[in-house]
Design a protein around this motif. Structure first.
Motif, PDB file in Angstrom:
ATOM      1  N   ALA A   5      34.555 -47.380  20.071  1.00 54.28           N
ATOM      2  CA  ALA A   5      33.113 -47.296  20.322  1.00 54.28           C
ATOM      3  C   ALA A   5      32.837 -47.062  21.812  1.00 54.28           C
ATOM      4  CB  ALA A   5      32.427 -48.564  19.839  1.00 54.28           C
ATOM      5  N   VAL A   6      33.589 -47.735  22.671  1.00 56.56           N
ATOM      6  CA  VAL A   6      33.425 -47.561  24.120  1.00 56.56           C
ATOM      7  C   VAL A   6      33.742 -46.121  24.526  1.00 56.56           C
ATOM      8  CG1 VAL A   6      34.328 -48.223  26.379  1.00 56.56           C
ATOM      9  CG2 VAL A   6      33.881 -49.974  24.654  1.00 56.56           C
ATOM     10  N   GLU A   7      34.867 -45.624  24.024  1.00 53.00           N
ATOM     11  CA  GLU A   7      35.275 -44.261  24.386  1.00 53.00           C
ATOM     12  C   GLU A   7      34.321 -43.213  23.817  1.00 53.00           C
ATOM     13  OE1 GLU A   7      39.379 -43.864  23.303  1.00 53.00           O
ATOM     14  OE2 GLU A   7      40.033 -45.370  24.756  1.00 53.00           O
ATOM     15  N   ASN A   8      33.776 -43.461  22.618  1.00 52.77           N
ATOM     16  CA  ASN A   8      32.781 -42.537  22.064  1.00 52.77           C
ATOM     17  C   ASN A   8      31.540 -42.478  22.937  1.00 52.77           C
ATOM     18  OD1 ASN A   8      34.259 -41.720  19.878  1.00 52.77           O
ATOM     19  ND2 ASN A   8      33.420 -43.250  18.475  1.00 52.77           N
ATOM     20  N   GLY A   9      31.105 -43.643  23.419  1.00 51.92           N
ATOM     21  CA  GLY A   9      29.920 -43.683  24.276  1.00 51.92           C
ATOM     22  C   GLY A   9      30.122 -42.934  25.574  1.00 51.92           C
ATOM     23  N   ILE A  10      31.306 -43.105  26.184  1.00 54.52           N
ATOM     24  CA  ILE A  10      31.591 -42.414  27.451  1.00 54.52           C
ATOM     25  C   ILE A  10      31.702 -40.910  27.226  1.00 54.52           C
ATOM     26  CG2 ILE A  10      33.303 -42.126  29.290  1.00 54.52           C
ATOM     27  CD1 ILE A  10      34.000 -45.112  28.909  1.00 54.52           C
ATOM     28  N   THR A  11      32.441 -40.521  26.200  1.00 53.61           N
ATOM     29  CA  THR A  11      32.664 -39.100  25.930  1.00 53.61           C
ATOM     30  C   THR A  11      31.368 -38.391  25.586  1.00 53.61           C
ATOM     31  OG1 THR A  11      34.875 -39.620  25.099  1.00 53.61           O
ATOM     32  CG2 THR A  11      33.989 -37.463  24.554  1.00 53.61           C
ATOM     33  N   SER A  12      30.515 -39.015  24.771  1.00 52.81           N
ATOM     34  CA  SER A  12      29.252 -38.375  24.390  1.00 52.81           C
ATOM     35  C   SER A  12      28.356 -38.151  25.600  1.00 52.81           C
ATOM     36  CB  SER A  12      28.523 -39.208  23.343  1.00 52.81           C
ATOM     37  OG  SER A  12      28.143 -40.465  23.879  1.00 52.81           O
ATOM     38  N   SER A  13      28.418 -39.070  26.578  1.00 53.65           N
ATOM     39  CA  SER A  13      27.610 -38.908  27.790  1.00 53.65           C
ATOM     40  C   SER A  13      28.068 -37.729  28.635  1.00 53.65           C
ATOM     41  CB  SER A  13      27.676 -40.172  28.657  1.00 53.65           C
ATOM     42  OG  SER A  13      26.805 -41.149  28.165  1.00 53.65           O
ATOM     43  N   CYS A  14      29.370 -37.442  28.578  1.00 53.68           N
ATOM     44  CA  CYS A  14      29.916 -36.393  29.448  1.00 53.68           C
ATOM     45  C   CYS A  14      29.952 -35.024  28.773  1.00 53.68           C
ATOM     46  CB  CYS A  14      31.331 -36.762  29.887  1.00 53.68           C
ATOM     47  SG  CYS A  14      31.404 -38.280  30.855  1.00 53.68           S
ATOM     48  N   ILE A  15      30.321 -34.993  27.504  1.00 49.97           N
ATOM     49  CA  ILE A  15      30.596 -33.711  26.850  1.00 49.97           C
ATOM     50  C   ILE A  15      29.383 -33.129  26.146  1.00 49.97           C
ATOM     51  CG2 ILE A  15      31.965 -32.586  25.040  1.00 49.97           C
ATOM     52  CD1 ILE A  15      34.233 -34.440  25.681  1.00 49.97           C
ATOM     53  N   GLN A  16      28.620 -33.962  25.448  1.00 48.27           N
ATOM     54  CA  GLN A  16      27.592 -33.444  24.561  1.00 48.27           C
ATOM     55  C   GLN A  16      26.283 -33.119  25.278  1.00 48.27           C
ATOM     56  OE1 GLN A  16      27.309 -36.252  21.355  1.00 48.27           O
ATOM     57  NE2 GLN A  16      29.420 -35.917  20.696  1.00 48.27           N
ATOM     58  N   GLY A  17      26.409 -32.394  26.403  1.00 52.46           N
ATOM     59  CA  GLY A  17      25.222 -31.871  27.070  1.00 52.46           C
ATOM     60  C   GLY A  17      24.259 -32.948  27.535  1.00 52.46           C
ATOM     61  N   LYS A  18      24.748 -33.994  28.226  1.00 49.40           N
ATOM     62  CA  LYS A  18      23.863 -35.064  28.669  1.00 49.40           C
ATOM     63  C   LYS A  18      23.987 -35.308  30.167  1.00 49.40           C
ATOM     64  CE  LYS A  18      23.669 -37.481  24.228  1.00 49.40           C
ATOM     65  NZ  LYS A  18      23.860 -38.753  23.521  1.00 49.40           N
ATOM     66  N   GLY A  19      24.220 -34.231  30.923  1.00 53.19           N
ATOM     67  CA  GLY A  19      24.290 -34.380  32.362  1.00 53.19           C
ATOM     68  C   GLY A  19      22.978 -34.904  32.914  1.00 53.19           C
ATOM     69  N   PRO A  20      23.017 -35.746  33.943  1.00 49.12           N
ATOM     70  CA  PRO A  20      21.798 -36.415  34.433  1.00 49.12           C
ATOM     71  C   PRO A  20      20.785 -35.479  35.079  1.00 49.12           C
ATOM     72  CG  PRO A  20      23.670 -36.869  35.858  1.00 49.12           C
ATOM     73  CD  PRO A  20      24.213 -36.160  34.673  1.00 49.12           C
ATOM     74  N   LEU A  21      21.213 -34.287  35.521  1.00 50.63           N
ATOM     75  CA  LEU A  21      20.283 -33.411  36.241  1.00 50.63           C
ATOM     76  C   LEU A  21      19.623 -32.401  35.313  1.00 50.63           C
ATOM     77  CD1 LEU A  21      19.422 -33.343  39.156  1.00 50.63           C
ATOM     78  CD2 LEU A  21      21.082 -31.543  39.592  1.00 50.63           C
ATOM     79  N   LEU A  22      20.427 -31.615  34.594  1.00 50.95           N
ATOM     80  CA  LEU A  22      19.888 -30.580  33.717  1.00 50.95           C
ATOM     81  C   LEU A  22      20.330 -30.729  32.268  1.00 50.95           C
ATOM     82  CD1 LEU A  22      20.266 -27.408  35.981  1.00 50.95           C
ATOM     83  CD2 LEU A  22      18.175 -28.628  35.434  1.00 50.95           C
ATOM     84  N   GLY A  23      21.107 -31.754  31.966  1.00 46.98           N
ATOM     85  CA  GLY A  23      21.536 -31.959  30.588  1.00 46.98           C
ATOM     86  C   GLY A  23      22.741 -31.149  30.178  1.00 46.98           C
ATOM     87  N   PHE A  24      23.487 -30.582  31.157  1.00 39.54           N
ATOM     88  CA  PHE A  24      24.695 -29.825  30.836  1.00 39.54           C
ATOM     89  C   PHE A  24      25.905 -30.774  30.797  1.00 39.54           C
ATOM     90  CE2 PHE A  24      22.050 -26.386  32.645  1.00 39.54           C
ATOM     91  CZ  PHE A  24      22.127 -25.480  31.592  1.00 39.54           C
ATOM     92  N   PRO A  25      27.002 -30.354  30.154  1.00 42.43           N
ATOM     93  CA  PRO A  25      28.196 -31.216  30.124  1.00 42.43           C
ATOM     94  C   PRO A  25      28.685 -31.568  31.523  1.00 42.43           C
ATOM     95  CG  PRO A  25      28.417 -29.411  28.556  1.00 42.43           C
ATOM     96  CD  PRO A  25      27.177 -29.132  29.356  1.00 42.43           C
ATOM     97  N   VAL A  26      29.234 -32.772  31.654  1.00 47.44           N
ATOM     98  CA  VAL A  26      29.750 -33.254  32.936  1.00 47.44           C
ATOM     99  C   VAL A  26      31.270 -33.101  32.922  1.00 47.44           C
ATOM    100  CG1 VAL A  26      29.905 -35.220  34.506  1.00 47.44           C
ATOM    101  CG2 VAL A  26      27.859 -34.896  33.099  1.00 47.44           C
ATOM    102  N   GLN A  27      31.833 -32.562  33.987  1.00 43.76           N
ATOM    103  CA  GLN A  27      33.280 -32.353  34.031  1.00 43.76           C
ATOM    104  C   GLN A  27      33.898 -33.008  35.251  1.00 43.76           C
ATOM    105  OE1 GLN A  27      33.888 -28.042  34.253  1.00 43.76           O
ATOM    106  NE2 GLN A  27      34.412 -28.218  36.404  1.00 43.76           N
ATOM    107  N   ASP A  28      35.199 -33.188  35.194  1.00 40.65           N
ATOM    108  CA  ASP A  28      36.015 -33.673  36.307  1.00 40.65           C
ATOM    109  C   ASP A  28      35.588 -35.050  36.824  1.00 40.65           C
ATOM    110  OD1 ASP A  28      37.447 -31.330  36.144  1.00 40.65           O
ATOM    111  OD2 ASP A  28      36.257 -30.295  37.666  1.00 40.65           O
ATOM    112  N   ILE A  29      35.513 -36.024  35.912  1.00 42.25           N
ATOM    113  CA  ILE A  29      35.220 -37.386  36.362  1.00 42.25           C
ATOM    114  C   ILE A  29      36.202 -38.360  35.708  1.00 42.25           C
ATOM    115  CG2 ILE A  29      32.750 -36.930  36.708  1.00 42.25           C
ATOM    116  CD1 ILE A  29      32.273 -38.662  34.165  1.00 42.25           C
ATOM    117  N   ASP A  30      36.446 -39.462  36.406  1.00 43.15           N
ATOM    118  CA  ASP A  30      37.213 -40.580  35.877  1.00 43.15           C
ATOM    119  C   ASP A  30      36.255 -41.751  35.674  1.00 43.15           C
ATOM    120  OD1 ASP A  30      39.509 -39.095  36.123  1.00 43.15           O
ATOM    121  OD2 ASP A  30      40.047 -39.923  38.081  1.00 43.15           O
ATOM    122  N   VAL A  31      36.408 -42.477  34.591  1.00 40.61           N
ATOM    123  CA  VAL A  31      35.544 -43.621  34.289  1.00 40.61           C
ATOM    124  C   VAL A  31      36.418 -44.863  34.135  1.00 40.61           C
ATOM    125  CG1 VAL A  31      33.827 -44.583  32.720  1.00 40.61           C
ATOM    126  CG2 VAL A  31      33.896 -42.114  33.095  1.00 40.61           C
TER     127      VAL A  31
END
Length: 779
Positions: A624-650
C-alpha cells in the motif's frame, strides 16, 4: 475503383463463388479465408491460372529447415518491395505488386496503401528450396518502432535492407540496436543499386563506420545506378546477369555462369581480390576455418571449396561476429533469389538459438503471444511463436501473465490478410490463433497451470542452486516487450455522448493491438486522453477509428508530454484521520524526497525505508505504501502541471498505522505526503529532446540551419552523403510541431527528416514561466 479479390489457386480445386467480402474454397476439410479491406485497390488475379502455389502446399519440414526472419530498415529502403519479390519468386503470388500502386501483399491496410508506407507488421509463410520461411515485414517509421521491437522478440534472424544511395540512415541505427538487444544474427541487403547516385562502396563503408560491425562482401555489383545489370557471387566466382526476354521483366530469367578472366579482366581481378579478402576476414573470426586455411590451403586460396567457405560464413554469422552483405534491386527484380538462398544458408534455424527457458518446459507447450489483430467476425486474432511442444485447435491453454485458462478454437497460417486453417503447429513456427480473449502482446502461453508450476520449480532448482521467489522465477520464463513512453497526447471526443461507449470499445481494441497507444481519463475534466508516439501515430489511430469502427471523433490540439522533477531534497509529514462507518482510519506518514542523478531517466521512484520503519511496518502494508508513492510519481500527478515525476528517491522516515486502517487509506495518506514533499523540493519542468536528422541538398542547407536556430536546435554534426548534406541536431519536441510543412516550403519539397526521442532536458526559467502561463490560459 473496381475491386478484384486476391485468389489463391488450390490444386484440383474449383472456386464456388466470388463475393465482395470473402471467398471460400472447399475441398475435404480445407478452407481458405480472405479478409479484405474496403475502399482499397487489391491485386488483379484475372489472368489465366498458372502455377501459383496454394497456402496448403507450404511444407512442414524438420525444425532445422525453418527460418523465422524479419525485414527491417529505415523508411523507404524497400522492405515491402523486397518481401513482394520473395513471395513472387517462391510461387505464392501471380503478379508483382507495387507500393506506389497500393497493391502489395503485406501492405493491406487502407492507410498503408494510401500513404505508401508500412504501418503495422505483416506475417507471411512460404517455402523456398525445401525450407519453410516465416517472414515478418516491419515498419520503418519511428512512430511504429514498437512493431519492430515485438517482432524481433520472436524472430531468429533478420535481413537489414539499405538504400544503396543513402547507406545507414537514422532508423537503420534504431532497428540495428533493437536487433543487438535481442542478439539476432542478420544479413545486409544493399537495395536500389539501380538508383541514381547508388554506391556499393559508400554503403559498405557506412555499415562499417556507423553500425560498428564487420561487413563480409559475398557479392559485388556489375555496374551501378543505370548500368546495374547483375552481380558476382564472391564465394563461387559466378556472375549472375538478368536478361529480360520481353518488355515484362519479372526477374525470373537470369544467366548464371562462371566468371572468366577473358570476360572482363578488371572485374575478374576485383572478384579475385574480394574473395581472398573474404577468406582472410573469415579466418580471423573462425578458428576452425583458420586451421583449414593455414594448413592445406595456405598456398592457394582458390582451392578452398565454396561449401567450406559457406560453412565458416554460417558459423561467423550465427555468432554475430560479422554480417554478410549482398546487393540488388528489388524494384527492378534483381538479386532477390540469391538473397533467399543466403537466408537459408546463413540465418539460424529455431533450434540453433539458445533459450534458457526451454530446458524448464522440456516437451510441454511454451509459446509467446506477440501481436493481436481484431477481426469483426472472428474477434481477436493472436499471433504466437511456438518455442516448444505442439499447438492444436480446440485445446485449452493457460496464460501465465493473466493467470487464466482460455480455449483456442482455431489455428491459422498467416499470409498477410489471408489465413488458412491448419490442424497443428510444430515448435519453431509462427501462427494465428482464434478464441484467445484475454491474451495480449508479451503474454506467455503454456498447456496448463500445472505445466507452468512445474517449469517454475525446475527454474528455481536450476538457478545455481539458489532458491528464488515465485515472482523471480516467473520473470525468467519468457520476457515480454519493452514499450516506450508516449511523447504526444491530445483529447479525443465522440460526436455525442451516445457514442461514448462505442468509442471506449474501439480504443480498448486498438490498445490491445498497439501497446504503444495509451488511453487515460482526465480526472478533472472527464475527457479521454489519447497518448501516442508521434503526430503520424495519432493521425493513423484517428483514421482507423473512423474507417474501421464508423465513429467520427474530434481530436483536440496535440500537446507535449512533459515531465517534472525536483531540485532539492525535502521532507513532509501528513496525517489522515477518518472514520468510515464504525471504523477509524488513522495514518501518520513522514517522507523524504531527493533528486537522483543517473544516466537513464526513469519515472519509477527508488523507495527506501528507515530502519525503524522496516521493524515496525507490517508486511501487508508495504504494498500500500509503495502504491501510494508510485501513483504520485507516475500517474500524472506532478505538483506543478500534473505530469509524471522522474528521477527521485523516496525514503519513508516514519509511518504509524491504526490497526483498523484499510490499505486504500494508507496509500492515500502516503500519496498526499509525497505531493507535499515534492512541492517543497522546488519543481523543475523537463521537456522531451529529440534527435533530428535532416537530409538536404547543398542549395537549401543554409535555410534549414537558420530555421533550426530559431527552434532552439543544437547542431551536432553535418555529414556528407553523396551530393546531399545530413544535418544531425538535437531539438526540443515543442518546437517541432508542423515542421514537415515548413521544411517542405524551405527546400521546395526536396528534404526529408526523421525524429527520435533522445532524452528529457530541463527547461530554462524563461521557457518554464512561459509554459506555465500558457497552461493557465494567461497567454
Amino acid at each position: 475503383m473496381l475491386r478484384i479479390m486476391r485468389k489463391f489457386v488450390v490444386n484440383a480445386l474449383k472456386s464456388s463463388s466470388l463475393c465482395n467480402e470473402r471467398m471460400y474454397f472447399q475441398k475435404a476439410k480445407m478452407r481458405v479465408i480472405s479478409v479484405t479491406q474496403h475502399n482499397c485497390s487489391l491485386r488483379n488475379y484475372c489472368s489465366p491460372p498458372g502455377d501459383v502455389k496454394s497456402l496448403r502446399s507450404v511444407i512442414n519440414p524438420h525444425i532445422s529447415r525453418i527460418r523465422n526472419i524479419g525485414i527491417m530498415a529505415h523508411i523507404d529502403a524497400g522492405k515491402t518491395t523486397t518481401t513482394e519479390r520473395m513471395l513472387y519468386y517462391s510461387g505464392y503470388i501471380r503478379t508483382l505488386g507495387d507500393v506506389d500502386d497500393g497493391d502489395t501483399v503485406t501492405d493491406f491496410m487502407v492507410q498503408e496503401r494510401e500513404r505508401g508506407i508500412t504501418i503495422q507488421s505483416a506475417a507471411v509463410t512460404f517455402d523456398w528450396k525445401d525450407y519453410r520461411i516465416n517472414l515478418i515485414d516491419t515498419p520503418g517509421h519511428v512512430d511504429f518502432t514498437v512493431e519492430v521491437e515485438r517482432c524481433l522478440r520472436v524472430l531468429d534472424g533478420a535481413v537489414a535492407v539499405f538504400d544503396a544511395s543513402a547507406g545507414v540512415e537514422a532508423q537503420t541505427l534504431t532497428v540495428w540496436r533493437q536487433a543487438d538487444k535481442h542478439q539476432i544474427p542478420r544479413i545486409c541487403f544493399l537495395n536500389k543499386m539501380d538508383k541514381n547516385r547508388a554506391s556499393f562502396t559508400y554503403a559498405v563503408e557506412s555499415i562499417k563506420q556507423k553500425l560498428k560491425t564487420k561487413p563480409l562482401l559475398l557479392q559485388l555489383p556489375i555496374g551501378e545506378a543505370k548500368t546495374f545489370r547483375g552481380l558476382v557471387d564472391v564465394v563461387t566466382k559466378e556472375q549472375i546477369v538478368w536478361k529480360p526476354t520481353s518488355d515484362l521483366d519479372d526477374g525470373k530469367n537470369f544467366e548464371r555462369k562462371l566468371l572468366l578472366e577473358a570476360d572482363d579482366p578488371n572485374l575478374f581481378q576485383e572478384v579475385q581480390d574480394a574473395r581472398n579478402t573474404l577468406i582472410e576476414q573469415v579466418a580471423d573470426l573462425d578458428d576452425e576455418f583458420a586451421e583449414l586455411v593455414l594448413g592445406e590451403y595456405s598456398e592457394n586460396f582458390d582451392l578452398i571449396s565454396a561449401d567450406k567457405l559457406r560453412s565458416a560464413l554460417r558459423r561467423v554469422t550465427l555468432a554475430r561476429k560479422a554480417v554478410p552483405v549482398l546487393c540488388g534491386s528489388a524494384l527492378k527484380n534483381k538479386g532477390v533469389q540469391p538473397l533467399l538462398d543466403a537466408i537459408t544458408m546463413y540465418l539460424p534455424a529455431p533450434n540453433e538459438r539458445s533459450y534458457e527457458f526451454l530446458q524448464w518446459y522440456k516437451d510441454d507447450l511454451c509459446a509467446l503471444a506477440f501481436k493481436v489483430l481484431h477481426d469483426k467476425c472472428r474477434g481477436p486474432l493472436v499471433f504466437v511463436r511456438i518455442y516448444s511442444g505442439l499447438l492444436k485447435p480446440q485445446s485449452a491453454v493457460y496464460n501465465i501473465n493473466k493467470s487464466c485458462t482460455e480455449r483456442m478454437s482455431r489455428l491459422l497460417l498467416p499470409f498477410a490478410d489471408q489465413q488458412i486453417e491448419i490442424p497443428s503447429l510444430m515448435p519453431g513456427n509462427i501462427a494465428l490463433t482464434v478464441g484467445l480473449k484475454q491474451s495480449a502482446t508479451g503474454d506467455t502461453i503454456v498447456s496448463s497451470k500445472a505445466s507452468a508450476v512445474a517449469a517454475a520449480c525446475r527454474a528455481g532448482r536450476d538457478a545455481r542452486g539458489e532458491k528464488r521467489s515465485t515472482s523471480d522465477v516467473e520473470s525468467l520464463l519468457l520476457a515480454g516487450v519493452e514499450i516506450p513512453d508516449p511523447v504526444f497526447f491530445c483529447t479525443i471526443e465522440p460526436p455525442s455522448m451516445a457514442k461514448q461507449q462505442e468509442l471506449d470499445n474501439a480504443l480498448s481494441c486498438l490498445q490491445r493491438e498497439d501497446p504503444s497507444l495509451k488511453v487515460k481519463l482526465d480526472p478533472d475534466t472527464g475527457q479521454t486522453i489519447l497518448c501516442g508516439m508521434g503526430e503520424l501515430h495519432i493521425e493513423i489511430i484517428h483514421d482507423r477509428i473512423k474507417r474501421e469502427y464508423g465513429i467520427e471523433t474530434y481530436l483536440g490540439p496535440l500537446q507535449i508530454a512533459y515531465r517534472e522533477t525536483i531540485l532539492n531534497a525535502a521532507q513532509a509529514t501528513d496525517i489522515l484521520d477518518k472514520t468510515v462507518g464504525d471504523k477509524r482510519h488513522f495514518v501518520t506518514a513522514e517522507l523524504e524526497v531527493r533528486p537522483r542523478s543517473g544516466e537513464r531517466a526513469t519515472t519509477k521512484p527508488v523507495i527506501e525505508y528507515a530502519a525503524s520503519v522496516i521493524e515496525a511496518l507490517p508486511r501487508e502494508f508495504q504494498g500500500a505504501v509503495e502504491n501510494g508513492i508510485t501513483s504520485s510519481c507516475i500517474q500524472g500527478k506532478g505538483p506543478l502541471l500534473g505530469f509524471p515525476v522522474q528521477d527521485i528517491d523516496v525514503t519513508v522516515q516514519s509511518l504509524m498505522v491504526h490497526p483498523d486502517t484499510s490499505h486504500t487509506m494508507v496509500s492515500a495518506c502516503v500519496s498526499r505526503c509525497v505531493q507535499k514533499a515534492l512541492k517543497k523540493g522546488g519543481v523543475q519542468i523537463l521537456e522531451p529532446l529529440m534527435n533530428l536528422e535532416i537530409t538536404v541538398s547543398e542549395d537549401h542547407l543554409s535555410a534549414a540551419l537558420a530555421d533550426l536556430a530559431q527552434r532552439r536546435g543544437s547542431i551536432q554534426e553535418i555529414q556528407s552523403r553523396q551530393d546531399n548534406r545530413v544535418v544531425v541536431a538535437a531539438v526540443p519536441l515543442a518546437e517541432m510541431m508542423g515542421y514537415s510543412t515548413v521544411l517542405r516550403s524551405l527546400t521546395s519539397g526536396s528534404a526529408t527528416f526523421t525524429l527520435e526521442l533522445a532524452s528529457y532536458q530541463a527547461l530554462n526559467s524563461q521557457e518554464q514561466s512561459a509554459l506555465l502561463q500558457r497552461r493557465m490560459g494567461l497567454v
